[in-house]
Write a protein that holds these residues in place. Structure first.
Motif, PDB file in Angstrom:
ATOM      1  N   ARG A 154     -74.865 -55.649 -48.937  1.00  0.00           N
ATOM      2  CA  ARG A 154     -74.493 -55.851 -47.916  1.00  0.00           C
ATOM      3  C   ARG A 154     -74.744 -56.901 -46.336  1.00  0.00           C
ATOM      4  N   GLU A 155     -76.010 -57.162 -46.126  1.00  0.00           N
ATOM      5  CA  GLU A 155     -76.187 -57.799 -45.177  1.00  0.00           C
ATOM      6  C   GLU A 155     -76.234 -59.290 -45.683  1.00  0.00           C
ATOM      7  N   ILE A 156     -74.963 -59.830 -47.294  1.00  0.00           N
ATOM      8  CA  ILE A 156     -74.532 -60.984 -47.157  1.00  0.00           C
ATOM      9  C   ILE A 156     -72.990 -60.509 -47.834  1.00  0.00           C
ATOM     10  N   LYS A 157     -72.454 -61.648 -48.339  1.00  0.00           N
ATOM     11  CA  LYS A 157     -70.523 -61.093 -49.337  1.00  0.00           C
ATOM     12  C   LYS A 157     -70.851 -62.105 -49.962  1.00  0.00           C
ATOM     13  N   PRO A 158     -71.449 -61.460 -51.297  1.00  0.00           N
ATOM     14  CA  PRO A 158     -71.215 -61.731 -52.683  1.00  0.00           C
ATOM     15  C   PRO A 158     -70.276 -62.069 -53.586  1.00  0.00           C
ATOM     16  N   GLU A 159     -70.318 -62.834 -54.559  1.00  0.00           N
ATOM     17  CA  GLU A 159     -69.367 -63.370 -55.199  1.00  0.00           C
ATOM     18  C   GLU A 159     -69.266 -62.293 -55.806  1.00  0.00           C
ATOM     19  N   THR A 160     -69.501 -60.984 -56.694  1.00  0.00           N
ATOM     20  CA  THR A 160     -69.668 -60.422 -57.913  1.00  0.00           C
ATOM     21  C   THR A 160     -70.837 -58.633 -57.241  1.00  0.00           C
ATOM     22  N   ILE A 161     -71.180 -58.053 -58.035  1.00  0.00           N
ATOM     23  CA  ILE A 161     -72.313 -57.388 -58.090  1.00  0.00           C
ATOM     24  C   ILE A 161     -72.100 -56.836 -59.453  1.00  0.00           C
ATOM     25  N   ILE A 162     -73.271 -56.480 -59.817  1.00  0.00           N
ATOM     26  CA  ILE A 162     -73.075 -56.245 -61.149  1.00  0.00           C
ATOM     27  C   ILE A 162     -74.168 -54.960 -60.981  1.00  0.00           C
ATOM     28  N   ILE A 163     -73.729 -54.283 -61.613  1.00  0.00           N
ATOM     29  CA  ILE A 163     -74.609 -52.725 -61.989  1.00  0.00           C
ATOM     30  C   ILE A 163     -75.033 -53.627 -63.228  1.00  0.00           C
ATOM     31  N   THR A 164     -76.103 -52.801 -63.699  1.00  0.00           N
ATOM     32  CA  THR A 164     -76.854 -52.687 -64.857  1.00  0.00           C
ATOM     33  C   THR A 164     -77.338 -51.575 -65.293  1.00  0.00           C
ATOM     34  N   GLY A 165     -78.075 -51.484 -66.054  1.00  0.00           N
ATOM     35  CA  GLY A 165     -78.849 -50.304 -66.219  1.00  0.00           C
ATOM     36  C   GLY A 165     -80.177 -50.222 -67.155  1.00  0.00           C
ATOM     37  N   LEU A 166     -81.449 -49.574 -66.641  1.00  0.00           N
ATOM     38  CA  LEU A 166     -82.391 -49.742 -67.720  1.00  0.00           C
ATOM     39  C   LEU A 166     -82.498 -49.545 -69.282  1.00  0.00           C
ATOM     40  N   MET A 167     -82.194 -50.682 -69.985  1.00  0.00           N
ATOM     41  CA  MET A 167     -82.860 -50.613 -71.669  1.00  0.00           C
ATOM     42  C   MET A 167     -83.565 -50.356 -71.961  1.00  0.00           C
ATOM     43  N   PRO A 168     -84.002 -49.464 -73.300  1.00  0.00           N
ATOM     44  CA  PRO A 168     -84.619 -49.308 -73.723  1.00  0.00           C
ATOM     45  C   PRO A 168     -84.983 -50.106 -74.669  1.00  0.00           C
ATOM     46  N   VAL A 169     -86.338 -50.660 -74.422  1.00  0.00           N
ATOM     47  CA  VAL A 169     -86.730 -51.363 -75.560  1.00  0.00           C
ATOM     48  C   VAL A 169     -87.637 -51.722 -76.020  1.00  0.00           C
ATOM     49  N   ALA A 170     -87.863 -51.268 -77.510  1.00  0.00           N
ATOM     50  CA  ALA A 170     -89.260 -51.479 -78.403  1.00  0.00           C
ATOM     51  C   ALA A 170     -90.271 -52.191 -78.223  1.00  0.00           C
ATOM     52  N   GLY A 171     -91.521 -50.981 -77.828  1.00  0.00           N
ATOM     53  CA  GLY A 171     -93.002 -51.518 -77.905  1.00  0.00           C
ATOM     54  C   GLY A 171     -92.873 -51.718 -76.146  1.00  0.00           C
ATOM     55  N   THR A 172     -92.516 -51.495 -75.680  1.00  0.00           N
ATOM     56  CA  THR A 172     -92.634 -51.190 -73.806  1.00  0.00           C
ATOM     57  C   THR A 172     -93.296 -49.883 -73.737  1.00  0.00           C
ATOM     58  N   PRO A 173     -93.577 -49.297 -72.343  1.00  0.00           N
ATOM     59  CA  PRO A 173     -94.458 -48.055 -71.764  1.00  0.00           C
ATOM     60  C   PRO A 173     -92.892 -47.304 -71.792  1.00  0.00           C
ATOM     61  N   MET A 174     -91.962 -47.755 -72.029  1.00  0.00           N
ATOM     62  CA  MET A 174     -90.412 -46.784 -70.751  1.00  0.00           C
ATOM     63  C   MET A 174     -90.060 -47.561 -72.308  1.00  0.00           C
ATOM     64  N   ALA A 175     -89.955 -47.683 -74.068  1.00  0.00           N
ATOM     65  CA  ALA A 175     -88.704 -47.746 -75.453  1.00  0.00           C
ATOM     66  C   ALA A 175     -88.030 -45.897 -74.812  1.00  0.00           C
ATOM     67  N   HIS A 176     -88.385 -45.460 -74.966  1.00  0.00           N
ATOM     68  CA  HIS A 176     -87.418 -44.191 -75.402  1.00  0.00           C
ATOM     69  C   HIS A 176     -87.103 -43.174 -73.935  1.00  0.00           C
ATOM     70  N   ILE A 177     -87.104 -44.093 -72.577  1.00  0.00           N
ATOM     71  CA  ILE A 177     -86.244 -43.414 -71.635  1.00  0.00           C
ATOM     72  C   ILE A 177     -84.785 -44.608 -71.420  1.00  0.00           C
ATOM     73  N   LYS A 178     -84.253 -43.400 -71.396  1.00  0.00           N
ATOM     74  CA  LYS A 178     -82.827 -44.313 -70.712  1.00  0.00           C
ATOM     75  C   LYS A 178     -82.226 -42.991 -69.445  1.00  0.00           C
ATOM     76  N   PRO A 179     -81.917 -43.806 -68.552  1.00  0.00           N
ATOM     77  CA  PRO A 179     -80.605 -42.942 -67.306  1.00  0.00           C
ATOM     78  C   PRO A 179     -79.996 -42.526 -68.347  1.00  0.00           C
ATOM     79  N   GLU A 180     -79.449 -41.872 -67.347  1.00  0.00           N
ATOM     80  CA  GLU A 180     -78.074 -41.295 -67.275  1.00  0.00           C
ATOM     81  C   GLU A 180     -77.176 -41.338 -67.320  1.00  0.00           C
ATOM     82  N   CYS A 204     -74.157 -56.759 -69.369  1.00  0.00           N
ATOM     83  CA  CYS A 204     -74.475 -56.648 -70.233  1.00  0.00           C
ATOM     84  C   CYS A 204     -75.860 -55.879 -70.564  1.00  0.00           C
ATOM     85  N   ALA A 205     -76.622 -55.541 -69.205  1.00  0.00           N
ATOM     86  CA  ALA A 205     -77.229 -54.382 -70.045  1.00  0.00           C
ATOM     87  C   ALA A 205     -77.229 -53.339 -68.915  1.00  0.00           C
ATOM     88  N   HIS A 206     -76.669 -52.420 -70.539  1.00  0.00           N
ATOM     89  CA  HIS A 206     -76.576 -50.829 -70.114  1.00  0.00           C
ATOM     90  C   HIS A 206     -76.276 -49.977 -71.103  1.00  0.00           C
TER      91      HIS A 206
END
Length: 265
Positions: A154-180, A204-206
């Motif tokens: 809210r401190e600025i006026k953006p062009e758009t706001i992008i909502i992304t989400g945690l992506m499970p990436v194989a081989g990482t410590p968070m590979a098996h975690i997904k947001p609800e 694109c990341a959701h």
């Protein structure tokens, strides 16, 4: 080497580590029909991506082509943002984290809320379009700070706001975690409520698999302006539900225009 990525996301990108290499590959992509390029990469221990060292290449690419150039810069000063504006860079995507413990525990960054605000203002003051990103579930799949991230934006006026989400990436410590998926609904609806004059886009990341389809349906019903890299199932659902559908081949932060529109027969 963030816990959710471990550098894996960079492996699938086209490498360009010098100005000469970036210019050469950009011109090749342009000849092959590309409309634009996203410049991104790993950040340093201060949370900055060294895009400014590619300013000569960005300037040359903009002089020789009509490519749209977007960058992920991470934390940035006004001086750096102004120099990027002068080079012809079209826009900046900037991740906003509303909880500094998430930045520390997931990204390994010791940063303050003030630094996010200063970077957002630096980009806006430079005259470059800014597309803040808010990642749902970045804190090991849990909501923590997403609503506050929207408050910081809210401190600025953006062009758009992008909502992304945690992506499970194989081989990482968070590979098996997904947001609800339900957490996306909470964040998207809050964003639409807070920024009624600004497009809210599902990036694109959701997540992945069936969760991805469910999140897209939630986003559509919640009133997003667009969905990046939609599944076939959601486009079918949108068509059957009577939505007017337009396709654009562009970064999700850019407001759609005829130049990037894809005509589907």
């Amino acid at each position: 080497m963030c816990k959710h990525c471990g550098g894996k996301l960079l492996e699938r990108l086209i490498p360009a580590t010098t100005c000469q290499e970036l210019e050469r590959k950009a011109l090749l992509l342009h000849r092959q029909g590309a409309k634009g390029i996203l410049l991104t990469g790993g950040c340093d221990r201060y949370g900055a991506v060294p895009i400014d060292r590619f300013i000569p290449a960005i300037r040359a690419i903009k002089e020789k082509t009509d490519l749209i150039l977007i960058a992920h810069t991470g934390f940035i000063s006004y001086k750096e943002a102004k120099a990027l504006k002068g080079s012809g860079l079209d826009g900046i995507g900037f991740d906003v984290i509303g909880d500094v413990s998430t930045a520390r525990e997931v990204y390994g960054l010791e940063v303050s809320e003030k630094e996010y605000i200063e970077s957002l203002r630096a980009i806006e003051d430079s005259g470059i379009m800014v597309f803040p990103h808010v990642c749902v579930g970045l804190h090991f799949g849990d909501l923590r700070g997403e609503f506050h991230a929207l408050e910081l934006i809210r401190e600025i006026k953006p062009e758009t706001i992008i909502i992304t989400g945690l992506m499970p990436v194989a081989g990482t410590p968070m590979a098996h975690i997904k947001p609800e998926p339900s957490d996306f609904e909470k964040v998207i609806k809050r964003a639409i409520e807070m920024f009624q004059e600004i497009p809210i886009v599902l990036g694109c990341a959701h997540s992945s698999g069936k969760d991805r389809e469910e999140i897209e349906k939630i986003a559509l019903k919640s009133g997003v302006s667009g969905i990046a890299a939609p599944t076939m199932k959601i486009t079918g659902f949108a068509h059957e539900s009577g939505y007017e559908i337009h396709y654009y081949g562009t970064c999700c932060g850019l407001v759609p225009c005829e130049k990037t529109r894809i005509l589907i027969s």
